[in-house]
Structure formats: C-alpha cells, structure tokens
Design a protein around this motif. Structure first.
Motif, PDB file in Angstrom:
ATOM      1  N   VAL A 629     -10.010  31.699  47.015  1.00 26.71           N
ATOM      2  CA  VAL A 629      -9.846  32.534  45.818  1.00 26.71           C
ATOM      3  C   VAL A 629     -10.506  33.889  46.041  1.00 26.71           C
ATOM      4  CG1 VAL A 629     -10.405  32.760  43.374  1.00 26.71           C
ATOM      5  CG2 VAL A 629      -9.729  30.529  44.297  1.00 26.71           C
ATOM      6  N   GLN A 630      -9.717  34.977  45.821  1.00 29.14           N
ATOM      7  CA  GLN A 630     -10.247  36.339  45.923  1.00 29.14           C
ATOM      8  C   GLN A 630     -10.734  36.844  44.571  1.00 29.14           C
ATOM      9  OE1 GLN A 630     -10.792  37.710  48.807  1.00 29.14           O
ATOM     10  NE2 GLN A 630      -9.835  35.963  49.844  1.00 29.14           N
ATOM     11  N   LEU A 777      -5.139  33.522  35.896  1.00 29.10           N
ATOM     12  CA  LEU A 777      -4.452  34.115  37.037  1.00 29.10           C
ATOM     13  C   LEU A 777      -5.322  33.943  38.274  1.00 29.10           C
ATOM     14  CD1 LEU A 777      -3.456  37.531  35.373  1.00 29.10           C
ATOM     15  CD2 LEU A 777      -2.302  35.320  35.167  1.00 29.10           C
ATOM     16  N   PHE A 778      -4.801  33.221  39.262  1.00 30.15           N
ATOM     17  CA  PHE A 778      -5.520  33.031  40.518  1.00 30.15           C
ATOM     18  C   PHE A 778      -4.917  33.942  41.585  1.00 30.15           C
ATOM     19  CE2 PHE A 778      -6.256  28.636  38.777  1.00 30.15           C
ATOM     20  CZ  PHE A 778      -7.651  28.715  38.711  1.00 30.15           C
ATOM     21  N   ARG A 782      -3.115  33.200  49.575  1.00 26.98           N
ATOM     22  CA  ARG A 782      -1.686  32.881  49.555  1.00 26.98           C
ATOM     23  C   ARG A 782      -0.971  33.587  48.405  1.00 26.98           C
ATOM     24  NH1 ARG A 782      -2.960  26.481  50.224  1.00 26.98           N
ATOM     25  NH2 ARG A 782      -3.634  26.533  52.410  1.00 26.98           N
ATOM     26  N   TYR A 783      -1.658  33.727  47.293  1.00 30.60           N
ATOM     27  CA  TYR A 783      -1.091  34.405  46.122  1.00 30.60           C
ATOM     28  C   TYR A 783      -1.764  35.769  46.021  1.00 30.60           C
ATOM     29  CZ  TYR A 783       0.614  29.737  44.947  1.00 30.60           C
ATOM     30  OH  TYR A 783       1.236  28.521  44.972  1.00 30.60           O
ATOM     31  N   VAL A 784      -1.226  36.729  46.744  1.00 32.36           N
ATOM     32  CA  VAL A 784      -1.880  38.034  46.873  1.00 32.36           C
ATOM     33  C   VAL A 784      -1.396  39.005  45.804  1.00 32.36           C
ATOM     34  CG1 VAL A 784      -2.364  39.976  48.407  1.00 32.36           C
ATOM     35  CG2 VAL A 784      -2.141  37.653  49.354  1.00 32.36           C
ATOM     36  N   GLU A 785      -0.116  39.334  45.813  1.00 30.97           N
ATOM     37  CA  GLU A 785       0.419  40.300  44.856  1.00 30.97           C
ATOM     38  C   GLU A 785       0.812  39.632  43.545  1.00 30.97           C
ATOM     39  OE1 GLU A 785       3.559  42.373  46.737  1.00 30.97           O
ATOM     40  OE2 GLU A 785       2.279  43.284  48.266  1.00 30.97           O
ATOM     41  N   GLN A 786       1.469  38.489  43.641  1.00 29.01           N
ATOM     42  CA  GLN A 786       1.841  37.733  42.457  1.00 29.01           C
ATOM     43  C   GLN A 786       0.894  36.550  42.319  1.00 29.01           C
ATOM     44  OE1 GLN A 786       4.115  38.393  40.094  1.00 29.01           O
ATOM     45  NE2 GLN A 786       4.565  40.333  41.131  1.00 29.01           N
ATOM     46  N   PRO A 787       0.078  36.530  41.257  1.00 23.87           N
ATOM     47  CA  PRO A 787      -0.914  35.442  41.144  1.00 23.87           C
ATOM     48  C   PRO A 787      -0.267  34.112  40.785  1.00 23.87           C
ATOM     49  CG  PRO A 787      -0.910  36.740  39.156  1.00 23.87           C
ATOM     50  CD  PRO A 787       0.033  37.444  40.108  1.00 23.87           C
TER      51      PRO A 787
END
Length: 814
Positions: A629-630, A777-778, A782-787
């Motif tokens: 998670v970023q 919103l994570f 892997r989910y960079v631009e679209q959470p």
C-alpha cells in the motif's frame, strides 16, 4: 456351545436378575450354554472396604456386612416365590456368617493379607451365582451350578493369580463335555491355588473367567452382557454424538479398552482371541440393540479411525540429564524400578537425543514411582549426571485407535491441528510401530473438549459445533442475534456448522449455558442471569472449556476489551465490533495480534472500519499476495457522510445530526463522530493493518467543530450546534459555491495519517457518495493510477451485525 457373562449391573437387583434369566433361557434353547456371573453391582468394593476397615480396627465393618446380607436377602425374597425361598435364604445367611467370622479374625489380628482378601471378596460371586441358579430353578429351568474354584487352577499369587491353563482346560472340559445338562451357571472372578485355597483373577476377573471357559470349550461365541450397547466411537458421557461400533478387531478393541473404554479389560480376552472365537458385547437392558461384535477378522471397514478413548488422571514422569546420552541401560533400570513396585507403565516416549525418557503412570502411583526412580538413580542424581525425576500431574491420555490409520497419511497432522486450534496443549505423544494407536498426553481438564474436537474431526463430517458468546445486546447485538437465529438451519445444511449462542452479557447481567441459549427467548434467559462481573464471566467461560468458542464484543467498553488477552491465550477466538483494542496503544494491539498467532486462534475486527464492508479483509489479501500500500483515502464515517449529504442549509445542522442519531448512525455521544475521533481510530487501524506502528497521537485531526461544542453533556452539545449554525452554513456555502461537496476524509501516505473536513470536486472518487455510504481507496503497487475501491453502506445496525456475523464464520472456518 456358547458362554454368556453378566456383569454386576446386570445382576444388581431382583428385577435385573429376572431380565438375565429370560435372556439365559432364550439362549439355552438354541444351544448348550455356560453362564458366568459377577457379584451384585458394588458388592466387591463393599467387601474390600469392610476388610480394610476391620484391619484398621474400625468396627463399622459389621454394619457394612449387615447391609450386604440384607441386600442379598431382599433380592432373594423379591426374586423367588415364598415356597422356594427357605433353602436359598439359609445359604445366604450361612455365607454371610462365614464373612463375619472372617472379618472378625481380621479385626482381631489387625492385618488383612492378600490371601485373606481373596477369600473375602470371593463371596460376592459365590452369592450372586447361587442366587441366579436358584432363580432358574424357581422357573423350572434345568441347570447345574459349577464351582469355579474346583475348575480354575492358578498359582498362589493372591489378588492377581496366574492361570494354569493345561490343568484348568482339562478340568472344565471334564465337567462340561459329555454331561446331560445343557445349562451351567458359574461364579466369575474366583479360582483356587494348587492347595485349594481361594484365589481371584484380578481386575476384569469375571470377563476373564468367561473367556477361560469359552477357550477351554472351543465355543462358537462368547457374549459379554453389560449396561451399554457395545463399544462406542467415544465415551457417550463426554460426546453426545458418539455412536456404536458394530464390528471391530480384537487388536482395536484391546487398544480402546487399554485407554479407558470400560467395556473390556484387555488381558481377559486373550483365551478367546487366540482361539479365533468371536466376542459379542450386548446390553442386558436393551437386548434388541446390535451391540459390538469383536472378531479376529471383522468385515472390511474404510473408516480411518475406529474409536477415541481416554484414561486419566495420569502422571507424566520424566527422567533426563546429559549423563543418559550414549549410555545404555537407563530405560531398563527405570522400568525395572517401577516393576519392582508393581507400577504399570501406560505410555512411553523417548527423545531421539537420548537426553530424556518419559513414562505415564496412573496418578495414584505417581509418588511411589517417583521415589522408586529417585532411589534407583540416586548415584547419578547426586553426581549431577541426571536430574531428579520430574513429575507432572493432573494429566490424561487421549488416544485415536484404528487399524486403517497406517494406510492413511496425515492422521497425526489432523489430530494435532484440531487440538491446537482449540488450545489443547500436548505434553507427550506416542505411536506404536503398528500405527493402530496415536496417544497424546494432555491436561485432565481438557479431556472433554479434546475428545469432542477429535470426534468432530474424524467421525462427524456432517456437523461442527461452534459456541458463541455475545457481549452487548444493543441495536447491533440484537440484530446479530436475529441473524444468527435465522441462519442456524442454513449453516447446518450448507456449512455443516451447529452454531450455538452459549453466553450473553449486557452492562448489567450475563448468562452462560453450555447447552445453548434459545434465541427465540434469549431475553428471559438473560434476565434470570446474575449481575455482570467480567471476571466471573471470563472465569466461567474458560472453566466450561468448550470447543470452537468465539467471544463477540458488540460494545464500546474498554473494560470488555481488557479480557481479550486472557481469552486469546486460551485459544478462544475474539471478534470485536468494539474499536477500543485495535486502536489502543500499539504495544497492546501488537500483543493481541501476537497472542492470536501464538495460540492458533483468531482476533478479528472487520467492523471496526467499515461496518459490513470487507475493508480490512481486502487489505490483508493485498498484503498477503505481495502487494504494498502506497496511500489510502477514505470516507470512514457513515454518520458524517449522512450528515453532510443531508445538510444543505435548509435545515439547521443540529437537526440533521439529531436525525442521524435517531436513525442509529451515531455513537451514543455524537461528538465521537463529529470530532473525527472515531474516523481517526479507523484510519489508525488501517495503517496498523498495513504494517505501520502508529499511535493515536500520530493522527493529525483537523477539527471543524467549534471548541464550545465539546464542553458539557450531550444536550449542551446540541445547544452549541444551534448557536454556531452560521459556522456550519459558511462551510457549506463555500463548498457549494465551487460545485464541491463536504466530505470528512481520512488519508494515509508516506507513514503519515490525517483526518479532516474537505471540499471535494466532482472529479474526486469520494464526491458521489450517497446517504451513509463509506468508501476506501487503496493506491498500491498494482493499483497505481486507478485505486482499488471498496464502497457501500458504512453504518447501521443490520449491516454492522452482518459484518460481525461474517467474522464469526471466518473465525471458525480458518
């Protein structure tokens, strides 16, 4: 020919003896029959007690003997018609007079030798067999009474005599074969030494007598009639779902009996096992029941485990020390020392390093065994090469038995896994090379739980029992109980779970019932319970020691959260709707997570963040699958979202908050929601679950409430909301002027977390939330631009209860 043996419970009263007589007559009509009879139930123990009291100069033995005499006289008077009583009553009186003279001699000498004790206890079987024979005579059934002392020859080892089979078999065959009589009655347990003095055959002696007769005569079948319908998959007093075993091998039967199954005593069946004679265990009080047929080669059976048995209390003795390594003879010396004291070793296990050896003995032999071993190894102990013998008591042995276990890998793993998940610690294990038995030494207090868990694992593929305790029966708790009641049939049918609520608690009262609480009338059960004491509730719950237990906290109480650690340490799963524990200081949070892992149980709190939404579960799935998670953005308060979705300036802000509280969206004190404290707790929990060691003080909270709203009680809070209406209107108007909506947002990134009111544009993912919705919103590797977005109702008793329910199921299905 056949042999029938009837135990003490089968002949305990005149009514029972009449049952026996009917069974005997029916059997004798089919083929010649020998009937072996035990003493009336409890008589042998009473005779031993009388003898010991006499030896101890306690004149109370006379009263005991009078009671025994009266009991036998009463049985005769009830069993026989008046015309047939005189001779039998005289015989009973004569035997009882002999008993009294024998005990008088013991009293005078102050000594009870093994030889005298054998003669004393022999009267129980001599009396009962004569009474049974008289009963047959009164019914006109031809028979012959055999004196087992004239037929069974033993050595002079009184109390545990060894049978001389060559002489015994010849004498039995001479007495029975070729005789015209088709029915014989003989006392069990008793025999005679070469000089004619009375001996006894020890524990299980009447079964042994029956087996000796059966082996000598080469009968077609030996029947053991008792008060149970054969051997069971487990002790029915401990396991309600235990079921009869229709067929079993001799080896399996002996293993089960060795570890506590009371139906047979293993040494007694050797004479029939070696002759290939089948043994049928039947119930005197339910003769129509099939019973258990024990055979050398029973029909093929594909069950991995045939039965579960236990024995206890036992003590575990451990001999260890560096001086044992590589030095032969220690085991021999230990067993010889125990054998010298006539102490039976039940289980043996030795470490592969040869550093220690453990043996299990009966608890009553523990002290004597310890003294014998310490004496034997005194030199090594004194020199420091060995430690003094360590003795652990209050233990029991639970054993899995089955000939097919050797053909199925993974049995041990399933056993250890099932026990481990329920907090049953294994002190020692042993498995014979034949793989017919896996034995585990556990705490005595865990026996009931362990046997039920193992019975579910190996015999009850259809149903698994789950025991739930619910603390807090407010809005969410009531909905949870409704859902549990509604889903019970579905859970049994689809998931094979028998989910029972066994405990309920409010802030005032609690109730625990190991049989389960009727969810159609739980209020009545709770109202009858004692005042709440969390200490008493916890102690009683742990004392019940039920398998697959889940403690559910649907309160906001810090006191309730304090019991989690104790429960987890006893492998009781905890499901918390209460956010106190997961948002407490990080050390406590980490300790609870660690306890759950250490004791192989679950600490689940999905509803801490998004009510029924799978927020924490999804976060865990991401991390376990290797993602990272970023950052996170979230609306985590259904209350605040409801408020700001319904506040548009047309109604006072205070009125909208009152509506939220009336509809059950807020905490009892709405300030917990409006100050952002509740949201701060939730983002803290998410950050911790993501792997960050944050404290509550690390969360930056940008308050939007004027400070005066936080003073006083809840009514004062509403008054201040009204006073500050212009403040709230200004917030709304500023956002609306830019086409934005007010959202109370929690965010986390770069190890930092903050919560606060934000005006969001229409392009933001959190802009369009409706009603009481929550959203998370994570943003991950892997989910960079679209959470990854989780969105849905984030408040309300029904959805929160469903989230708790889901956690309960996860706790027991993991």
């Amino acid at each position: 020919m056949q042999v029938l043996k009837f135990g003490g419970s089968s002949v305990a009263s005149a009514a029972n003896i009449n049952r026996v007589l009917a069974l005997v007559e029916a059997a004798a009509r089919q083929q010649p029959t020998v009937v072996v009879v035990s003493a009336l139930g409890g008589v042998t123990d009473a005779l031993i007690s009388a003898g010991r009291r006499a030896a101890a100069a306690d004149a109370g033995y006379r009263e005991q003997l009078q009671e025994l005499e009266q009991r036998h006289l009463d049985v005769v008077r009830e069993l026989l018609p008046i015309t047939g009583q005189s001779a039998v009553l005289s015989f009973v009186k004569s035997y009882c007079n002999e008993l009294e003279r024998l005990c008088d001699g013991v009293f005078a000498l102050g000594e009870l030798s093994a030889r005298t004790l054998d003669r004393l206890v022999s009267y129980g079987e001599l009396l009962s067999s004569q009474v049974v024979a008289a009963g047959l005579g009164a019914r006109g059934t031809a028979h012959q009474w055999l004196d087992s002392r004239q037929l069974l020859r033993t050595d002079a080892r009184y109390g545990h005599a060894t049978v001389d089979f060559a002489t015994t078999n010849a004498q039995i065959q001479a007495a029975v074969n070729g005789a015209e009589t088709a029915l014989y009655v003989a006392p069990g347990f008793v025999a005679a030494a070469p000089d004619g003095t009375t001996t006894t055959l020890g524990r299980g002696g009447s079964d042994y007598t029956a087996a000796i007769f059966a082996g000598a005569l080469g009968v077609s079948q030996l029947q053991i009639w008792t008060d149970v319908s054969g051997m069971m998959t487990a002790d029915p007093r401990l396991v309600r779902a235990a079921r009869p075993i229709s067929h079993i091998s001799y080896q399996e039967a002996m293993e089960l009996s060795h570890f506590g199954a009371k139906v047979l005593y293993p040494p007694t069946i050797q004479p029939v096992m070696h002759r290939g004679i089948s043994l049928w265990i039947k119930n005197t009080f339910a003769p129509e029941d099939a019973g258990t047929l024990i055979e050398v080669a029973p029909p093929a059976n594909h069950a991995m485990v045939r039965g579960i048995s236990s024995i206890g209390p036992v003590a575990l003795l451990r001999l260890e020390g560096n001086g044992m390594v590589g030095i032969p003879g220690f085991s021999r010396r230990l067993f010889a020392a125990l054998a010298q004291e006539q102490i039976n070793v039940i289980l043996i296990t030795q470490s592969s390093s040869e550093h220690s050896i453990s043996v299990a003995v009966r608890a009553t032999d523990a002290q004597q065994a310890r003294q014998a071993a310490d004496a034997e190894f005194a030199a090594e102990i004194s020199a420091g090469r060995l430690d003094p013998l360590y003795c652990e008591e209050e233990l029991a042995i639970v054993a899995l038995v089955g000939e097919q276990m050797k053909n199925h890998p993974g049995i041990s793993g399933r056993l250890f896994g099932a026990l481990g998940q329920n907090g049953v610690n294994i002190r020692a294990i042993a498995q014979g090379s034949s793989e017919k038995n896996i034995s585990t030494v556990i705490r005595q207090q865990d026996v009931r739980k362990a046997i039920n868990v193992l019975h579910e694992t190996f015999f009850e593929a259809t149903t698994r029992q789950v025991n739930v305790v619910v603390t807090g029966v407010g809005n969410v708790g009531r909905k949870l109980l409704e859902q549990l009641a509604r889903q019970q049939p579905w859970l049994r049918e689809k998931l094979r779970l028998n989910l029972r609520v066994v405990g309920l608690a409010t802030s005032r009262q609690f109730v625990l019932d190991e049989e389960g609480i009727d969810l159609a009338d739980w209020q009545t059960a709770l109202a009858a319970g004692p005042p709440l004491s969390l200490k008493a509730l916890t102690e009683q719950l742990l004392a019940l020691n039920l398998r697959n237990t889940v403690f559910v906290d649907v309160t906001a109480s810090a006191e309730v959260a304090q019991v989690y650690a104790e429960l987890l340490a006893r492998s009781v799963a905890v499901v918390a709707c209460n956010k106190v524990a997961a948002s407490s200081d990080y050390q406590n949070y980490a300790r609870l997570k660690s306890l759950a892992q250490e004791f192989n149980t679950q600490f689940l709190f999905e509803t801490n963040v998004g009510a029924g939404l799978p927020v924490i579960g999804t976060l865990g799935d991401l991390l376990r699958s290797g993602d990272e998670v970023q950052r996170m953005e979230a609306v985590l308060s259904g209350t605040l979202n409801f408020v700001f979705n319904n506040y548009d300036g047309s109604r006072p802000f205070a009125e909208v908050v009152r509506q939220a509280q009336a509809e059950g969206y807020t905490e009892p004190d709405p300030r917990l929601d409006l100050t952002g404290v509740d949201v701060a707790r939730k983002i803290l929990i998410l950050a911790r679950e993501a792997g960050y060691a944050l404290e509550m003080s690390d969360i930056h909270n940008e308050a939007f409430l004027p400070t005066s709203c936080l003073e006083g009680d809840v009514p004062a809070f509403y008054e201040q909301l009204a006073v500050h209406e212009p403040h709230f209107r200004a917030l709304y108007d500023a956002a609306a002027a830019n086409g934005e909506k007010l959202r109370f947002v929690a965010s986390f990134g770069a190890g930092q977390a903050r919560v606060g009111l934000q005006a969001l544009p229409p392009t933001h993912d959190l802009y369009s939330l409706q009603g009481k919705d929550n959203a998370v919103l994570f943003y991950t590797n892997r989910y960079v631009e679209q959470p990854l977005v989780i969105k849905g109702a984030g408040a309300g008793a029904e959805v929160t209860a469903s989230g708790v329910f889901a956690d309960v199921l996860r706790a027991v299905q993991s």
